[in-house]
Motif scaffolding. Sequence first.
Motif, mmCIF file in Angstrom:
data_model
loop_
_atom_site.group_PDB
_atom_site.id
_atom_site.type_symbol
_atom_site.label_atom_id
_atom_site.label_comp_id
_atom_site.label_asym_id
_atom_site.label_seq_id
_atom_site.Cartn_x
_atom_site.Cartn_y
_atom_site.Cartn_z
ATOM 1 N N LEU A 122 24.703 36.823 71.109
ATOM 2 C CA LEU A 122 24.061 38.171 71.367
ATOM 3 C C LEU A 122 26.023 38.638 71.942
ATOM 4 O O LEU A 122 27.298 39.213 71.303
ATOM 5 C CB LEU A 122 23.985 39.503 72.120
ATOM 6 N N ALA A 123 26.132 37.444 73.154
ATOM 7 C CA ALA A 123 27.517 37.173 73.684
ATOM 8 C C ALA A 123 28.983 36.985 71.933
ATOM 9 O O ALA A 123 30.003 37.436 72.008
ATOM 10 C CB ALA A 123 28.154 36.505 74.766
ATOM 11 N N ILE A 124 28.259 35.833 71.716
ATOM 12 C CA ILE A 124 29.211 35.952 70.504
ATOM 13 C C ILE A 124 29.559 36.346 69.940
ATOM 14 O O ILE A 124 30.956 37.509 69.191
ATOM 15 C CB ILE A 124 28.608 34.473 69.903
ATOM 16 N N ALA A 125 29.166 37.512 69.548
ATOM 17 C CA ALA A 125 28.878 38.567 68.221
ATOM 18 C C ALA A 125 30.032 39.793 69.345
ATOM 19 O O ALA A 125 30.656 40.391 68.646
ATOM 20 C CB ALA A 125 27.586 39.319 68.122
ATOM 21 N N LEU A 126 29.239 39.627 70.297
ATOM 22 C CA LEU A 126 30.145 41.167 71.192
ATOM 23 C C LEU A 126 31.602 40.376 70.765
ATOM 24 O O LEU A 126 32.506 41.278 70.948
ATOM 25 C CB LEU A 126 30.090 40.763 72.359
ATOM 26 N N LEU A 127 32.012 39.125 71.627
ATOM 27 C CA LEU A 127 33.143 38.844 71.055
ATOM 28 C C LEU A 127 33.969 38.787 69.588
ATOM 29 O O LEU A 127 34.847 39.520 69.685
ATOM 30 C CB LEU A 127 33.408 37.231 71.788
ATOM 31 N N SER A 128 33.189 38.688 69.427
ATOM 32 C CA SER A 128 34.076 38.573 68.326
ATOM 33 C C SER A 128 34.146 40.507 67.339
ATOM 34 O O SER A 128 35.063 40.384 66.595
ATOM 35 C CB SER A 128 33.040 37.986 66.553
ATOM 36 N N ASN A 129 33.291 41.473 67.610
ATOM 37 C CA ASN A 129 32.906 42.427 67.279
ATOM 38 C C ASN A 129 34.752 42.958 68.068
ATOM 39 O O ASN A 129 35.552 43.655 67.751
ATOM 40 C CB ASN A 129 32.553 43.548 67.753
ATOM 41 N N LEU A 130 35.007 42.469 69.630
ATOM 42 C CA LEU A 130 36.171 43.206 69.815
ATOM 43 C C LEU A 130 37.566 41.955 69.892
ATOM 44 O O LEU A 130 38.871 43.191 69.403
ATOM 45 C CB LEU A 130 36.034 42.488 71.339
ATOM 46 N N VAL A 131 37.166 41.166 69.134
ATOM 47 C CA VAL A 131 39.263 40.954 68.065
ATOM 48 C C VAL A 131 38.607 41.000 66.711
ATOM 49 O O VAL A 131 40.322 41.413 66.620
ATOM 50 C CB VAL A 131 37.832 39.212 67.846
ATOM 51 N N HIS A 142 46.218 38.894 61.230
ATOM 52 C CA HIS A 142 44.959 38.359 60.405
ATOM 53 C C HIS A 142 44.899 36.693 60.148
ATOM 54 O O HIS A 142 43.798 36.933 60.683
ATOM 55 C CB HIS A 142 45.099 39.209 59.572
ATOM 56 N N GLN A 143 45.451 36.255 60.058
ATOM 57 C CA GLN A 143 45.903 34.966 60.759
ATOM 58 C C GLN A 143 45.100 34.752 62.061
ATOM 59 O O GLN A 143 44.127 33.061 62.021
ATOM 60 C CB GLN A 143 47.199 34.319 60.526
ATOM 61 N N ARG A 144 45.010 35.294 62.966
ATOM 62 C CA ARG A 144 44.193 34.536 64.567
ATOM 63 C C ARG A 144 43.108 35.291 64.302
ATOM 64 O O ARG A 144 42.051 34.545 64.583
ATOM 65 C CB ARG A 144 45.488 34.633 65.639
ATOM 66 N N ALA A 145 42.878 36.883 64.114
ATOM 67 C CA ALA A 145 41.577 37.163 64.130
ATOM 68 C C ALA A 145 40.439 37.142 63.354
ATOM 69 O O ALA A 145 39.664 36.961 63.734
ATOM 70 C CB ALA A 145 41.968 38.796 64.071
ATOM 71 N N SER A 146 41.116 36.533 62.075
ATOM 72 C CA SER A 146 40.085 36.339 60.962
ATOM 73 C C SER A 146 38.893 35.792 61.398
ATOM 74 O O SER A 146 37.702 35.521 61.050
ATOM 75 C CB SER A 146 40.492 36.465 59.702
ATOM 76 N N PRO A 147 39.684 34.475 61.579
ATOM 77 C CA PRO A 147 39.452 33.012 61.790
ATOM 78 C C PRO A 147 37.690 33.087 62.810
ATOM 79 O O PRO A 147 36.667 32.865 62.814
ATOM 80 C CB PRO A 147 39.837 31.938 62.035
ATOM 81 N N VAL A 148 38.286 33.417 64.012
ATOM 82 C CA VAL A 148 37.608 34.585 65.297
ATOM 83 C C VAL A 148 36.133 34.540 64.953
ATOM 84 O O VAL A 148 35.281 34.774 65.376
ATOM 85 C CB VAL A 148 38.381 34.361 65.840
ATOM 86 N N THR A 149 36.402 35.818 64.485
ATOM 87 C CA THR A 149 35.578 37.192 63.984
ATOM 88 C C THR A 149 34.501 36.705 62.558
ATOM 89 O O THR A 149 33.458 36.485 62.868
ATOM 90 C CB THR A 149 36.014 38.268 63.120
ATOM 91 N N ILE A 150 35.328 35.572 61.641
ATOM 92 C CA ILE A 150 34.073 34.907 60.430
ATOM 93 C C ILE A 150 33.794 34.127 60.936
ATOM 94 O O ILE A 150 31.699 34.177 60.825
ATOM 95 C CB ILE A 150 35.052 34.470 59.364
ATOM 96 N N ALA A 151 33.922 33.677 62.202
ATOM 97 C CA ALA A 151 32.924 31.630 62.402
ATOM 98 C C ALA A 151 32.052 32.940 63.432
ATOM 99 O O ALA A 151 30.899 32.168 63.389
ATOM 100 C CB ALA A 151 34.025 30.838 63.518
#
Length: 691
Positions: A122-131, A142-151
């Motif tokens: 849940l914590a990882i998913a919430l962080l991904s949503n915020l990013v 996009h170059q910084r945020a997309s890898p974080v969200t996808i991973a």
Amino acid sequence: MDEPNPNNEHSDHDAFGRGPHHPANVPAPNGIINIPRPQQAQQYIHEDEEDAVTDYNAPISWWILSTLFPLIAGTFGPLASAFNICALAISWRTTVDSNSTESEGTHIQDPASFLAVNAVSLAIALLSNLVLLAQITDRLSHQRASPVTIAGWYASSMLLLGLVAATPDHLPLPTNTLATYSQAFYYAIFSCILYFILASLLLTTSLSLHFHAPSYSRSFKLTMSQRSLMLQTMLFLGYLLAAGAVYSRIEGWDYLDAVYFVNVTLFTIGLGDYHPLTHLGRSLFFPMAIGGILFVGLMIASIRTLVLEAGSRKISTRMVEKARHKALKSGDPNEGKVKLRGIHTRQLHTDPSVPELDRRKQEFEIMRDVQKQAAHDNRMIALAISGSSFVILWIVGAVVFWQAEEATGGQDWSYFEALYFTYVALLTIGYGDFCPQTNSAKPAFVFWSLIALPTLTVLIGAVGDTVSDLVASSTLWLGQHAPESLKIFRQAKATARKKRNREGAFQTAKPPGFMDDESAAEWDFEDQNIAKAIQALGGRQQDNTQPGTKPEDEKEAQALLSAYRLHILLREMQNVVQHLDAQPPRKYTFEEWTWFLKLIHEDESDPPGHRLPWDRDADVAAPLREKDGQKWSWLGQESPLMSMEDEPKWVLARLLEVARRRSKKRGDYWLQIWREQRERDASDDELLGLG
């Protein structure tokens, strides 16, 4: 005295303040894209302009990748996290009594390791949503945020998948009593699937942007309104979970049962299996219900406006382009034939002896036929999508609930009973004779309703709009072709025309007397000088005092035109503003277009500025053309009728640009006059001083 060279507007700066030597010396898109060849996008140097050109020329798949996929991810990402919270809210196993429902069972405590892994997911998913939210709102690139969200979403999906896969071995159900998995277990499954799908969509978009997109197009194509949809979804889901927590405490329900109750309430289904029993619960119901229903209405309106209408406009534009291209390709350029549909063809005169104005009108009418064909195809596609979506949501939902209710504590529905229940719930009727009872059916119903009901509501609205347009068109057609005995249709047509005229949406745009309008003598101009200026501009007889006579002095007419051209432009802009919000969108006649083009220095009777639709070697540009050698066609991609914006917006933008140029030229002229006068005064003072 007037400014010099009054009729030459092409030598000044263009709509973006760029001079004739600017590398982007082509018509710049002001939200309206008219580019005959995709490679011409390279002439633009501004990133927003290049993106706009790309969006227009790109296929629908580009819109799906750059807009639809990120919008789905931004909308369903919070939903996956909400289900992840539900998966963490209670234990995954429960013991039940054979004489009671599964929701009345006793929970079996889960190991701490399971809770820890679930919490990390849940914590990882919430962080991904915020990013992702930061990326959609342009806080992160996009170059910084997309890898974080996808991973992050892939990691959350894998963690939940591991928990679900390990549950039968590490969290076995007791064998000495009747036990089953709780709703939290099934919420974990839904959350796992959503994380994986959304991460895959974003991965597809990122790879496409990296390998196939132009160098200047490395981000999502979302408007501010589309970006706000993610925030609306987050607020609604937070409201849903918070209201569930309140009612769980007040009514003594299991938390996930309370979430189910709030979901059924806010979507106005009202199955009746859960309802407040306490005074406090009933008192809080008043603000809770109205607030949540307003949230649902806001989201449905946003989805309709931002997703379907925007997508429909994009699809409609591409369908017009395909129909135009097919009509020209399947026709015969040598004979001037354009093939519209099936065996229907239209003859386009290419004989030089045919007056240019007649040939252009024929081009215009053929393009209108192409638009009608594309609009018909678009309506049929909308109806097909709506009907198939309804059937899929109904039948697939029925299969899910049919199987879910066969579990312990279920009602053991037949498939027909599941079809009946799904239909009643889908239409938000909610008789309450059937309702989900098992721990697998309730999470499935929450997930299904969150997708099915808003989608169906939007689709029903789209079908309603289509049917309404068909009924209106049929009524007008019958009004034109019905015999005199059927007066009701003719009265309906007259009533509709009066209503449109009262609203100012369908008043004529061309002035009386232009293109041999016989009502010229009846028009009451505020100043006969303006009438003469319009006469000089249109090249038609326009003297209301003595119809049929010409101005005595051609130089006087040209002087009047030079003096009052800006006034005429401003007056026409006032008229066009009334057309901006017309429903259905205003479509101008050829005579009206001829008048507007005259105002922006485009003469429909002047052949040098025009090309045949099959002529691909010409220097093509849309009005306003920046060079005299450039040409355009009503059937070309540069045509004003191929714009992604409504016709009044196209016209207003061009009139504003000509007025801007005109006012600047006038200001420059009078500034020069003032400077010359000041120099003369200074010279006179100097001579007087010497004397």
